[in-house]
Design a protein around this motif. Structure first.
Motif, PDB file in Angstrom:
ATOM      1  N   UNK A  84      41.015  43.877  31.678  1.00 38.34           N
ATOM      2  CA  UNK A  84      40.921  44.797  32.826  1.00 38.34           C
ATOM      3  C   UNK A  84      39.627  44.526  33.607  1.00 38.34           C
ATOM      4  N   UNK A  85      38.519  44.329  32.902  1.00 31.54           N
ATOM      5  CA  UNK A  85      37.238  44.059  33.582  1.00 31.54           C
ATOM      6  C   UNK A  85      37.321  42.795  34.428  1.00 31.54           C
ATOM      7  N   UNK A  86      38.023  41.767  33.925  1.00 30.82           N
ATOM      8  CA  UNK A  86      38.164  40.544  34.724  1.00 30.82           C
ATOM      9  C   UNK A  86      38.979  40.831  35.979  1.00 30.82           C
ATOM     10  N   UNK A  87      40.093  41.527  35.821  1.00 30.24           N
ATOM     11  CA  UNK A  87      40.984  41.781  36.964  1.00 30.24           C
ATOM     12  C   UNK A  87      40.299  42.659  38.014  1.00 30.24           C
ATOM     13  N   UNK A  88      39.344  43.469  37.565  1.00 34.67           N
ATOM     14  CA  UNK A  88      38.591  44.329  38.502  1.00 34.67           C
ATOM     15  C   UNK A  88      37.310  43.636  38.984  1.00 34.67           C
ATOM     16  N   UNK A  89      37.217  42.315  38.752  1.00 36.34           N
ATOM     17  CA  UNK A  89      36.062  41.496  39.203  1.00 36.34           C
ATOM     18  C   UNK A  89      34.737  42.021  38.655  1.00 36.34           C
ATOM     19  N   UNK A  90      34.754  42.525  37.416  1.00 39.53           N
ATOM     20  CA  UNK A  90      33.526  43.071  36.842  1.00 39.53           C
ATOM     21  C   UNK A  90      32.906  42.131  35.827  1.00 39.53           C
ATOM     22  N   UNK A  91      33.493  40.967  35.664  1.00 41.59           N
ATOM     23  CA  UNK A  91      32.995  40.071  34.613  1.00 41.59           C
ATOM     24  C   UNK A  91      32.874  38.648  35.145  1.00 41.59           C
TER      25      UNK A  91
END
Ligand SMILES: COc1cc(/C=C/C(=O)SCCNC(=O)CCNC(=O)[C@H](O)C(C)(C)COP(=O)(O)OP(=O)(O)OC[C@H]2O[C@@H](n3cnc4c(N)ncnc43)[C@H](O)[C@@H]2OP(=O)(O)O)ccc1O
Length: 269
Positions: free
Chosen positions: A255-262
């Protein structure tokens, strides 16, 4: 003694191991530099005790040698006391200890320099990643001493470098350099002089930031899958993949990747 997030604590009263901790990475130093970190019963037993009770919250371990060498191998002054039964028990004690390293819950990196000889090389084989400085040299001089490997080397080393190369090492006493060790698959990294431990610590910190379940699967399942017949291996892979992706940690990280947080996966510029 605590320095910021770094902590130093002897593993046992003997001081044969020098243990340090920085965040989730433990550093285990073989501490007999006057004997070139020769592995006597005391140090082997302490390694075993230490790996049997690793702190719950650590994510990786680095094992290295204090002084100029990783290890000169078995302490030859102790072997002279063994009869055949004692020899068998001694070898099996090493096997149990090195199994604790290989089957550790967290990845273990060996930071190598100078002599990595005999039992020292067997110890390094039980680690999951080996980092070598240019000073590193690998040898199995057992033939010259009239003995055989006893620390699991005949099982682990051929799986890394092949039976033919191990035969060459044992029969001719040939000494491999750091770069040869790397080209034959023994060491995964060769650093600049003096940078072995820092490179190992950098890798350990990165590894400790992985999802624990993925690291666990790599350590426990991957070696078995690699040696299983293909059908069994593929089934084991599917099962492991299913367990890992159902974990809430995987869901959070994706989820963090898909939300551009990682961080994205990019080559070093
Ligand atoms: C059979 O069942 C087994 C077997 C095994 C595993 C077997 C093996 O590990 S065989 C390999 C044994 N190791 C060696 O043959 C290496 C011997 N050491 C050296 O060649 C050199 O010491 C060196 C590592 C190249 C370093 O040289 P240098 O820097 O010049 O230092 P030195 O002056 O030689 O050494 C200082 C000091 O340390 C002592 N020492 C070094 N290595 C050992 C050793 N392996 N055992 C005991 N002592 C060692 C050396 O004698 C000096 O002592 P002083 O008192 O003279 O200062 C596993 C399990 C089984 O069941």
């Amino acid at each position: 003694m605590t320095q910021g997030n770094a902590e130093t604590a002897g593993a046992g009263a003997s001081g044969l191991l020098q243990i340090e901790r920085v965040d989730r990475v433990l550093t285990v130093g073989l501490n007999r530099p006057a004997k070139r970190n020769a592995l006597n019963d005391g140090i082997i037993l302490e390694i075993g005790e230490y790996f049997a009770s690793l702190p719950e919250d650590i994510g990786a371990v680095v094992i290295h040698g204090i002084g100029d060498h990783f290890s000169s191998g078995l302490d030859l002054s102790e072997l002279q006391d063994h009869d055949a039964t004692g020899g068998l028990l001694h070898s099996q004690m090493w096997h149990r200890v090195f199994d604790r390293i290989q089957y550790s819950r967290v990845p273990v990196i060996a930071a190598l320099k100078g002599a990595v000889i005999g039992g020292g090389l067997e110890l390094a084989c039980a680690a999951h990643i080996r980092v070598a400085e240019p000073s590193t040299y690998f040898a199995l001089p057992e033939g010259q001493r009239g003995i055989f490997v006893g620390g699991g080397g005949s099982v682990r080393l051929p799986r890394l470098i092949g039976v033919a190369r191990m035969m060459d090492m044992m029969l001719t006493g040939r000494v491999y350099s750091a770069t040869e060790g790397a080209s034959y698959g023994f060491a995964q990294y060769v650093t600049e002089a003096g940078n072995g431990l820092s490179k190992a610590l950098e890798l350990a910190a990165k590894i400790a930031s992985n999802a624990p379940l993925t690291n666990f699967a790599v350590l426990q399942a991957l070696p078995m899958i690699a040696e299983a017949n293909p059908q069994t291996g593929l089934l084991m892979e599917s099962l492991m993949a299913t367990v890992a992706q159902s974990d809430k940690e995987a869901k959070r990280r994706i989820r963090e990747f898909l939300e551009h947080k990682t961080a994205k996966v990019k080559p070093k510029s």
